[in-house]
Structure formats: structure tokens, C-alpha cells
Design an enzyme around this catalytic site. Structure first.
Site, short mmCIF file in Angstrom:
data_model
loop_
_atom_site.label_atom_id
_atom_site.label_comp_id
_atom_site.label_asym_id
_atom_site.label_seq_id
_atom_site.Cartn_x
_atom_site.Cartn_y
_atom_site.Cartn_z
CG HIS A 89 -2.17 0.63 1.33
ND1 HIS A 89 -1.97 2.48 1.49
CD2 HIS A 89 -3.25 0.32 1.20
CE1 HIS A 89 -3.02 3.17 0.99
NE2 HIS A 89 -3.90 1.59 0.96
CB THR A 122 3.42 7.70 -7.00
OG1 THR A 122 3.78 6.58 -6.79
CG2 THR A 122 3.44 8.57 -7.96
CG ASP A 205 -37.91 28.63 9.24
OD1 ASP A 205 -37.42 28.50 7.93
OD2 ASP A 205 -37.58 27.53 9.83
#
Length: 432
Positions: A89, A122, A205
């Protein structure tokens, strides 16, 4: 020949994956695992191709001897059957959210003398471009819009957290936790609440914030996230307006809108019968649902009907009558609301509804009955649980306390220990 195992959960192969395979070949026969869809979505990834397509992709790679399905993010299934000599891995799993997975794999391998090979991760321009391409693909409307339906099929219960800005969207997107059993978990989707949107703007609201403004909030969130969005559509407004809003939301990539069966000046449901609230007739609300379904252009978008009968103390029979009528009119799901402190009436509704309708998704918002667990809800047939306002409610007292501390101290030093380092905020944003 020794066996080397690695797990892939990618739709696109880049230099990093090739590097893993090349390293693996040096140690023996290479077996690649394809992580299943159900497990990928728990690991902060979402597939844009099918499992079959990913298996075929991995098989086509030079150096791969075999491809298998991996159905457990902790590797229990593949290690118990394959007994690989090595698990290889990238070394990025030595820290962060995947660290617990590595520790679990090491314990499994130690039982019979297997080893982990950590390969330097990488990261070059090609890898960066591929990662960015995948993220952009996930954020595109055609992929994001259909993801809620996919999640309903894949998971025991879809976990939805409210987001009311780009930064709260990022928090919902990136928060991953390690559970006691070592598995990883995260939220599946975001809820753009009318209450939170209005409160963030300092307004009541009562559907005062218009849909154009609501859409700007959605756009801010979509710009920095990839997870599906469910919109709190209040009453849906006039049917003639609702059909246009459905088209707009669908085009934006919103997965679902939830509209409530009330009429007149909208008041927050948690007030219940303390304020005057009028429930829409079944006939009129069915017409609105049908008009919205007729207006949409794809099969992905969902219109979910929210039933206020229990909130308004109209009784279980009225709630069920409405639920079945709304489904017949075309509703893609039913949200049942309650302001009771325990979930008993929610459970009763779900059980009775499921006796006649085993498939239509049920949505709940356990704000008042917050002791209930997701497993308990799923056991009664609930498909989606929405944590509708917790991030906003958490932020308000923290900000107020900080303001008071600075005001009392006549400087910022005393408040500093309660504040997130600005560098952490920058890193959260820079990870885009």
C-alpha cells in the site's frame, strides 16, 4: 511463489497505482482487490463506474495476475481467504483516517507471519491532475444528482448533515471518524435547511429568503464539495412556481427537494400547535407533487413529501392517509415529522407504512427525539436520517462566547485557546 495483495478503489489508473504494481511484482504473484461500492462510500470515496467496470480495468493492467472483490474495508474477507504473504500500500495510510485500517491489517498478518510493504506515496503532476479530474467528475450535476438514489440502495441508512455555507459544506464533506471496531464512517449527504439559511442571514424562518438566494447558498456549497444535496423546500410555494424551481434544482445537480404539506405563511414545525399553522388539503398537495414530477427531465431527481399531521396533532390515521396519497401522486419519498421527545410515534408510523409500502424511502429528522440511534431507525424501515440544524446551533454559542470574552478582556488573548488555528482552516480549504 509468494502472494502480494493490494486494494484499489479508483476509477482511473495513474502513476501511483502503476508504481504499486511494479513494486508488488518484485515480491511475487500480484492480486488486486476491487473495493466494493458499499465500502468505498464509507472511505470518503464514491464510485463513478460500476464494480464490474473497475474489475475489468484492474485486470487489464500489466503485472496483475488476479483481481478479486474486497467487501470489507478492514481486509478481513480477503486476508482470511487469500492469506497473502504481503499486503502492499502507499505509505499515506500510516497516518490520517486510514491509519486504523493499516493497524488492523497488521494484526491480521501478524497472526501467520505476513508483512506490510509501505511504498512511498506517488504525488506528481499527473497524479494531481487525475485526482482533480475525479473530484470534478463527482461534483458534476449528472453524477451528484443521482447519488442519493444510489446511496439509498447501498446503505442501511443515509446519514445527512446540514450545511449552510461553503465552509460548513467542507466540514460535512471531509469529516471522517474511526469507530470502535476500527471501521471508518462519514456523512453521506448534505441538507440545505430553510431554517439555517434564514438564520444565517439573520431573518425569521417564514419563507422570507427567496429561492434565488437559496440557490446561491447551494452554489457556494456545490463549488467546494461533491456529496449529494437535499434541499428544504418549505411548502414549495405556488405550484406554478414550484415546477420552475424543480427544473432549476435538477439542472444544478441537487438530488432532492423536500416540501411540506402546509399552506399560508410558513412557520417552523417545532412550534407545533403553539402558532396557527394550516395544513394543505390532500388533493391540492397531490397536484403540486404531480406537477413537479411532470416538470422534471431526469429520473434521478427526487421530490419528497413532508407530512405535518403528527406535528399538528391530526393523528396517525391522517398521517398515513396522506402518505399513501402522496406516494400515489408521484412522491419519491415520505418525510414524517414529530416534535415529541421520544420516537414512539415515528416508529408507529414507519411500521404501519411499511406494512403496505415496503419500498418508498422514509425520511426522519430526529431533532427533538435525539436519543434515537441510526440502527434503531433503520430497524423500523427508515432510509434517510437528517441532522437538520446541529452545525449552526453549535456555532452560535461558540461565536457569542468569543465575542463576550473579547469585549470583557479588551483584547483577544483570552479567547485564543478556544479558537481553531487559522492554519488548520487554510489547510482544510487548500485541500480542494
Amino acid at each position: 511463489m509468494k502472494t502480494v495483495y493490494t486494494c484499489f478503489c479508483t476509477d482511473v489508473i495513474h502513476d501511483g497505482h502503476i508504481n504499486i504494481i511494479n513494486h508488488a511484482k518484485e515480491y511475487g504473484r500480484v492480486v488486486v482487490g476491487c473495493l466494493s461500492d458499499r465500502e468505498m462510500i464509507r472511505c470518503t470515496k464514491f464510485p463513478t463506474t460500476s464494480e464490474e467496470e473497475r474489475v475489468a480495468l484492474y485486470r487489464s493492467l500489466d503485472g496483475v495476475d488476479e483481481v478479486v472483490m474486497q467487501n470489507d474495508m478492514l481486509y478481513d474477507d480477503v486476508i482470511s481467504t487469500i492469506h497473502p504473504d504481503y499486503v502492499i500500500h502507499g505509505d499515506n495510510w500510516k497516518e490520517g483516517s486510514e491509519k486504523s485500517v493499516r493497524e488492523h491489517v497488521k494484526k491480521l498478518l501478524d497472526e501467520y507471519g505476513g508483512q506490510i510493504i509501505d511504498v512511498p506515496y506517488t504525488y506528481n503532476e499527473n497524479v494531481r491532475k487525475v485526482d482533480q479530474k475525479l473530484k470534478e467528475k463527482l461534483s458534476m450535476s449528472e453524477y451528484r444528482r443521482k447519488r442519493l438514489r444510489q446511496l439509498i440502495e447501498m446503505t442501511p441508512i443515509v446519514k445527512v448533515m446540514e450545511a449552510h455555507s461553503g465552509i460548513t459544506g467542507l466540514i460535512v464533506e471531509k469529516t471522517v471518524v474511526e469507530e470502535d471496531n476500527g471501521r471508518l464512517d462519514q456523512f453521506d449527504a448534505m441538507w440545505v435547511s430553510s431554517l439555517c439559511d434564514s438564520t444565517e442571514k439573520g431573518k425569521p424562518d417564514i419563507e422570507l429568503v427567496d429561492m434565488t438566494s437559496r440557490q446561491r447558498t447551494i452554489a457556494d456549497i456545490m463549488e467546494v464539495t461533491t456529496k449529494p444535496i437535499i434541499l428544504d423546500g418549505d411548502t414549495g410555494g405556488l405550484t406554478e412556481h414550484f415546477v420552475y424551481n424543480v427544473r432549476t434544482l435538477e439542472r444544478m445537480g441537487v438530488s432532492a427537494v423536500i416540501i411540506e404539506d402546509k399552506t399560508g405563511l410558513k412557520k417552523n414545525s417545532l412550534f407545533g400547535t403553539e402558532v396557527v399553522q394550516t395544513q394543505e388539503t390532500i388533493e391540492n398537495f397531490c397536484e403540486k407533487i404531480a406537477a413537479g414530477k411532470k416538470a422534471q427531465l431526469s429520473d434521478d431527481f427526487m421530490i419528497i413529501a413532508r407530512i405535518e399531521s403528527l406535528i399538528l396533532e391530526k393523528g396517525m390515521e391522517d398521517a398515513l392517509e396522506r402518505a399513501f396519497a402522496f406516494v400515489k401522486a408521484g412522491a419519491d419519498g415520505i418525510m414524517i415529522h414529530s416534535r415529541k421527545k421520544d420516537p414512539a410515534e415515528i416508529f408507529e408510523f414507519c411500521d404501519l407504512f411499511r406494512k403496505q409500502d415496503p419500498k418508498t424511502p422514509i425520511v426522519v429528522v430526529p431533532t427533538s427525539y435525539n436519543q434515537v440511534t441510526e440502527d434503531e431507525l433503520a430497524a423500523h424501515g427508515v432510509n434517510i436520517v437528517i441532522y437538520a440544524n446541529q452545525l449552526l446551533r453549535a456555532a452560535f454559542p461558540a461565536m457569542q462566547k468569543t465575542a463576550e470574552l473579547i469585549l470583557r478582556s479588551h483584547r483577544a488573548l483570552e479567547a485564543d485557546s478556544q479558537l481553531m488555528p487559522f492554519g488548520d482552516i487554510i489547510r482544510l480549504i487548500d485541500e480542494l
